[in-house]
Scaffold this motif. Sequence first.
Motif, PDB file in Angstrom:
ATOM      1  N   THR A   1       0.802  -1.294  -0.247  1.00  0.00           N
ATOM      2  CA  THR A   1      -0.109   0.007   0.074  1.00  0.00           C
ATOM      3  C   THR A   1       0.902   1.398  -0.090  1.00  0.00           C
ATOM      4  O   THR A   1       0.346   2.438   0.091  1.00  0.00           O
ATOM      5  N   LYS A   2       2.198   0.976   0.191  1.00  0.00           N
ATOM      6  CA  LYS A   2       3.117   2.210   0.234  1.00  0.00           C
ATOM      7  C   LYS A   2       3.850   2.535  -1.357  1.00  0.00           C
ATOM      8  O   LYS A   2       3.395   1.725  -2.107  1.00  0.00           O
ATOM      9  N   ASN A   3       4.211   3.549  -1.279  1.00  0.00           N
ATOM     10  CA  ASN A   3       4.806   4.025  -2.698  1.00  0.00           C
ATOM     11  C   ASN A   3       6.237   3.429  -2.744  1.00  0.00           C
ATOM     12  O   ASN A   3       7.184   3.689  -1.969  1.00  0.00           O
TER      13      ASN A   3
ATOM     14  N   GLU B   1       9.938  -2.603   0.925  1.00  0.00           N
ATOM     15  CA  GLU B   1       9.518  -2.417   2.285  1.00  0.00           C
ATOM     16  C   GLU B   1       9.994  -3.122   3.614  1.00  0.00           C
ATOM     17  O   GLU B   1      10.430  -2.240   4.487  1.00  0.00           O
TER      18      GLU B   1
ATOM     19  N   ASP C   1       8.708   3.768  -5.146  1.00  0.00           N
ATOM     20  CA  ASP C   1       9.611   4.553  -5.491  1.00  0.00           C
ATOM     21  C   ASP C   1      10.212   5.267  -4.343  1.00  0.00           C
ATOM     22  O   ASP C   1      11.334   5.503  -4.031  1.00  0.00           O
ATOM     23  N   GLU C   2       9.152   5.651  -3.531  1.00  0.00           N
ATOM     24  CA  GLU C   2       9.540   6.703  -2.504  1.00  0.00           C
ATOM     25  C   GLU C   2      10.425   5.957  -1.305  1.00  0.00           C
ATOM     26  O   GLU C   2      11.378   6.321  -1.006  1.00  0.00           O
TER      27      GLU C   2
END
Lengths: 313, 313, 313, 313, 313, 313
Positions: free
Chosen positions: C103-105, C162, C107-108
């Motif tokens: 659910t996270k980005n 992650e 690339d970030e």
Amino acid sequence: MRYINELREGEMLSETYLCKSKQSLKTKAGKSYYSLLLQDKTGTLDAKVWELSNGIENFDSMDYIHIEGQITSFQNTLQLNIKRVRKSQEGEYDPSDFVPTTTKNIDEMYNEILTIISKMTNPYLSKLVNSFFVEDKEFIKAFKYHSAAKTVHHGFVGGLVEHTLGVTKLCEYMAANYPLINRDLLISAALFHDLGKLDEISTFPENDYTDDGQLLGHIYIGTEKVGAIIRTIPNFPKSLENELKHCILSHHGELEYGSPKKPALIEAVALTYADNTDAKLQTMIEILNGADDKSEWLGYNKFFESNIRRSSK
Amino acid sequence: MRYINELREGEMLSETYLCKSKQSLKTKAGKSYYSLLLQDKTGTLDAKVWELSNGIENFDSMDYIHIEGQITSFQNTLQLNIKRVRKSQEGEYDPSDFVPTTTKNIDEMYNEILTIISKMTNPYLSKLVNSFFVEDKEFIKAFKYHSAAKTVHHGFVGGLVEHTLGVTKLCEYMAANYPLINRDLLISAALFHDLGKLDEISTFPENDYTDDGQLLGHIYIGTEKVGAIIRTIPNFPKSLENELKHCILSHHGELEYGSPKKPALIEAVALTYADNTDAKLQTMIEILNGADDKSEWLGYNKFFESNIRRSSK
Amino acid sequence: MRYINELREGEMLSETYLCKSKQSLKTKAGKSYYSLLLQDKTGTLDAKVWELSNGIENFDSMDYIHIEGQITSFQNTLQLNIKRVRKSQEGEYDPSDFVPTTTKNIDEMYNEILTIISKMTNPYLSKLVNSFFVEDKEFIKAFKYHSAAKTVHHGFVGGLVEHTLGVTKLCEYMAANYPLINRDLLISAALFHDLGKLDEISTFPENDYTDDGQLLGHIYIGTEKVGAIIRTIPNFPKSLENELKHCILSHHGELEYGSPKKPALIEAVALTYADNTDAKLQTMIEILNGADDKSEWLGYNKFFESNIRRSSK
Amino acid sequence: MRYINELREGEMLSETYLCKSKQSLKTKAGKSYYSLLLQDKTGTLDAKVWELSNGIENFDSMDYIHIEGQITSFQNTLQLNIKRVRKSQEGEYDPSDFVPTTTKNIDEMYNEILTIISKMTNPYLSKLVNSFFVEDKEFIKAFKYHSAAKTVHHGFVGGLVEHTLGVTKLCEYMAANYPLINRDLLISAALFHDLGKLDEISTFPENDYTDDGQLLGHIYIGTEKVGAIIRTIPNFPKSLENELKHCILSHHGELEYGSPKKPALIEAVALTYADNTDAKLQTMIEILNGADDKSEWLGYNKFFESNIRRSSK
Amino acid sequence: MRYINELREGEMLSETYLCKSKQSLKTKAGKSYYSLLLQDKTGTLDAKVWELSNGIENFDSMDYIHIEGQITSFQNTLQLNIKRVRKSQEGEYDPSDFVPTTTKNIDEMYNEILTIISKMTNPYLSKLVNSFFVEDKEFIKAFKYHSAAKTVHHGFVGGLVEHTLGVTKLCEYMAANYPLINRDLLISAALFHDLGKLDEISTFPENDYTDDGQLLGHIYIGTEKVGAIIRTIPNFPKSLENELKHCILSHHGELEYGSPKKPALIEAVALTYADNTDAKLQTMIEILNGADDKSEWLGYNKFFESNIRRSSK
Amino acid sequence: MRYINELREGEMLSETYLCKSKQSLKTKAGKSYYSLLLQDKTGTLDAKVWELSNGIENFDSMDYIHIEGQITSFQNTLQLNIKRVRKSQEGEYDPSDFVPTTTKNIDEMYNEILTIISKMTNPYLSKLVNSFFVEDKEFIKAFKYHSAAKTVHHGFVGGLVEHTLGVTKLCEYMAANYPLINRDLLISAALFHDLGKLDEISTFPENDYTDDGQLLGHIYIGTEKVGAIIRTIPNFPKSLENELKHCILSHHGELEYGSPKKPALIEAVALTYADNTDAKLQTMIEILNGADDKSEWLGYNKFFESNIRRSSK
């Protein structure tokens, strides 16, 4: 009363049962229905309410409900198809029909405990034990009604009295037969060892683990409870308090069984063997009594890590 | 002061030490003498009083005593032959010479704890934590002075503050970086997790297991203590009480490490890893700092079940 | 798209799914049919092709197939009765519909890793880390897309990024807060610790153990891979190579968890706690987020050997 | 030569020994002296250089040194009081006097290995094995001279050849007597299973764990080494590479014995039993041969967790 | 008699002791001497015969020897310097001075056993038990004199009677208080459970493990012995034989404690708890009685894996 | 014959099968019927007798019965609906059709055993072995027909011969290749090690644990049996008897695997590895041969605690 273990396929039923659980579900076609688990002291029964029509009144899990319906069979198991349901009134049913109960006389067992207590001579321990077992009416009532376990052994009304008495009598035997044991300390520890079960397991008919039970456990709860009363007894010796609490904390005998300390006192050692002996013999008795047929070998039991067998008469 | 780790054979000594233990013995010829263990913060020293003459005044173990005598050597170890001994007066010695102490600033560390506490928002947990760490002067004084262990890691004055701060900061990091964690619950649990050590281990200079510690252990003691204060806070939610107590009870992570319950909450899981991380890293730091020479491999360590090695700079 | 977790009995379907497995079977009457397992990112679905007629074109397991058919129900489970099937064309479907994703980005998160890398100062470790995370385009692409596990925790696209970031940030915290830790060594070990997962588990949508994975395991594979690149860096210190490899080899912490060596360096100890902390907290988060209803107690979990419970807000 | 196990109190000595360790210490009076551990193949001897005068030349640990001095006795143990010491010249002593050596003929054992290798038919495995055992002169020299352990079993020159041959012959027997075993795979795995010991343990006379050995272990080292050579053999099947590496990785049989994988192939199972059988029978032989007297019961052995007894002839 | 625990340095001695062991050694100067271990019921004493002159007659280990000599002190321990030695004559010493003995009355204990036996009603078990405990004079004599262990608990003359009685009485209690137990089966199993100790441990004064004991163990030996007598009793039911043997085989309760079977019968479960209870309580009693001083905490005990503490009176 | 693994839904059947079990049950409507489990060497089949009419003659479990009926399907499994049933006559069927049998020649294997026996030279062991394997016709017949296990490995007719031969040959190899082994002792121990299986497991076609087997186990039974014959051989050395019995008792290698003693003799160590090697390789062979399809990975096996994989040819 028509007990669950006597029901037959096809029969029409009008009876009160305990609603152990209630789920509100939807069929694949999107229609709502209830799936219930009914219970009496002989067992449990799946039940469905397919039509949420006007004969279906409000009720909740753990209510006693009066149902009308028919017994059907689904995938080789009996199922109750409920047409009408309402909460039963107190008086309409006998609660003792819904909970398994000791075959022994609870009051007689309790009196045996009182007799043992009456022989105590240490004033502090005697005062402590009396404040629970003689003076606290609410405690006495709860203690007599409680089970000693959710399942396994003594999982019935009166089970806590029966197990506590069994352990205490074994401790009396040990105190009489082995030197150096402080009798009153050992008897007190035996009486209190499963005290925390009153909070760890909810009362019948639910008899399930509570939030306290799962998060803290009966070993911690019971020790803390005894400690709280000790603080109300003037001059209770600190050393004696530590010893009694230690016996309760260590009574499972091994860290991996949930005792935060191993037994360090002869009374703590005695208690752990008394507890284990009563628990394991009772487990064996329940297995032997519960076996359906008369075959010698009764199958594998995970507590004993062995097949179990009847012995010759 | 003449520290124990600097003494040399033959030297005459007139100094104050802590008498850690005192035994009254007889020679084979039947003559009485004393065998003492003296201590300062650098180590311990065997000492004998062979002549119980008029220069030998009354004293007991755990007294600070002023001795006069000579250093001899017996079987390759130094021994002090005492000619005169008397109890030292307060003021005559500096107690901090007799106890190992953290290299960090205790007040600064305590202020870091207070800053973390000041950010708490849950009124019940905040009140509970403040009643210990802000309002209870006696607790604060004891907490700052205590060790976190008899040996292994943080076994020095200020060790309990240092370890508690290390664990609490790790818990702050986790609460900030992982969703679903109840920050105030986790911070409270971190602050209280080794509270029971205040009773499990006696204060310096003794720093040894107490009767309470051996019979009950810091896990039980700390949980009970927190429970007692919670009962004085009106409307403290039962559920929150159970959760906080559960975190303390389960913080050793495994039954076989003395926790009577395994972690069931995400905060309990976080706490057990924060505690373990701080304890194991500090243990490693003490091993690396304590190694005598500059060899890479520092020998087998039973806690890590491995030989330990310095890494490259 | 019509996702699997939204299908209803009776509905007609014309959609593309991933064919996770395909078996060619015979009915008791001897007629051939196919039994398929279809998958999208929301779950899996049993499907049958009863008539191998002209509407049924060639396809294989792990193909994306376009099916037409009807949802039926067999023994309380949904089943798809397929009438027509053909391979789907690239472009006809969106691959991201068939794989669970963070659910996270991504690339970030990857940029956070690059920022940490940019602060490294040891020239050898910096060159080694850059040769993977900055220079090797194929590696970067694979690393961003990979999961960190088949199931349990981080078992989704982006999971490896992650988890690696979570562990590396914990290691940064430790290096900043505990003395004696070699920061660059610890950061490098954190970045590489699950490198071998790229070969141990196949890429999505398969995400299953490979032959390499089952026979050799990610601990061996990752260490060997790092070693192979180290040999291409001139003058890489032998001692540093050993230390880095040791951290990867020992990061499961215990022999019985598949590490052939126990941690012997402070960085190896730090890594094993960082890995465990991130893994266990994420496992707990996935359990809490994945629970269907709002009940407090979420049932027994074998990794935590405990019933799991939500805590109060 | 005057062997250590024949020395007597009072005797004057002029002889070369290996200086296993050298410490520079100070007496309690502050005077410098050396404490040495001397070694030959029959045992070790404590030695002191009390006077660092002009007869005492430079030397280091692991040097062969020529000493002059007298045997004294300290606390019931012999000790050498050294008056003169200098490094010995090559040629002045026979290195084989300083290392324990197999009682078997190393070249004959190595030829047995070559005979087994010559019967291999798989071209890839044959090429791989030959590149070590036939073509690599440096490897062959080291392999013949190495021990198979620091202590326990085969801890002597030639021990690695002897153990490798013992295991390989058992594997030949298994391949001949049990179907489904891939002979060449099993023979290759047997030949390479302890390859990593060449780097895990330093050569004689030191024969101690290396930095590589302690940080990585022979299981990892050997597997990586075989992998590196495989990469130089064109078209070596990936599947065969995985299988061979798996056999080496899993040859300790259990994770807790340091294998990161349990055996998954019949050849891996065979290898672990062949390795264990040869190791345990040799350990028993060394115990029985090493026992001083003729008593039947030889005391407790921790590897066998039993008292050991000779059996009847 | 002059007991070993009362000897003082310098005293001249003319006394009989048991020679527990005798070694013929050489001094560093090559002169022969004897090193002896002497024993009486209060302890053991090192002794040397430095001059093998004409006052030194022939004797062997396990002989009672009359010595003349002087008590000296070596490294803080007493040692006997023997000038004259000869074998003692029967009658010259009282064997009971050389063996530790129960503080209870052996005949009274044995009569308690006989009383329990006399209440048995099963004809086969009664006949079996009587053939040992009533009819076999040699068995009775050996049984009364034997210990129940080399060390730990009941390691003294009469120990086997005392332990067997303790276990049997606990079994009587269980048979009286728990339903379904076959009393005669349980009593028989209790009486025979340590029968094999007669062969596992040699009789006093040696009281050490025999060859049979170490190779076969008392569990096997005792079961086989009972089986041999059962075969002489006509029509002994096969099922009853199996049950009795099973109780003996399984009485250690767990495979890892040397029982080849886990308890499968309620009598086997009862026996294992009776045995454990008596053994552990007696171990605790011996620790408490054996502690030298009056301190509360008595140190770590490996059987209980805990420090042991006296409890309050 | 029409084997169970070839039956098809709908087919009419008239055939003889072994009736492995027979239960007399009632339908929910109260009507009696039989539920049977039929067996041949290819598998088992559920069967029902719904109408207890005149075509249904008397029979019992473990009878060979001739049935007439039709194959139906219930919940995806085949079931036999029986119309007529009677006991089969001897001669009407071939018993070998009902038991799984070794693929090797039993007589040839037995002759290999006899050849090994003929080379024994110790007169006592030779006499002992011959009294079983050469002279006792009943033993020979039973030994040849028996399995070595209920399931797992060698669970077929001839399995005991095959396993005993496999172990004995491995022991011959060890005796020839490792010094100090007493060949005749080791060969005797190998031949007798699973002797107790004759009583632990009933003969085919039942092949199930007996009452003796469950209560006493083959380790005890076999040792006792050998002991009984030894007592009939004059002058059989006590020491040799102990050694042989010890090898049998300890052949499972670890207490937790049911051996009451750990191996203390080199022959006992050799036997435990020979037994394990033959058992584990045969288990692996049965897994590999038993796998249905040609996939490489064959799934998880609990004995090896690993997924199992075929290796390359």
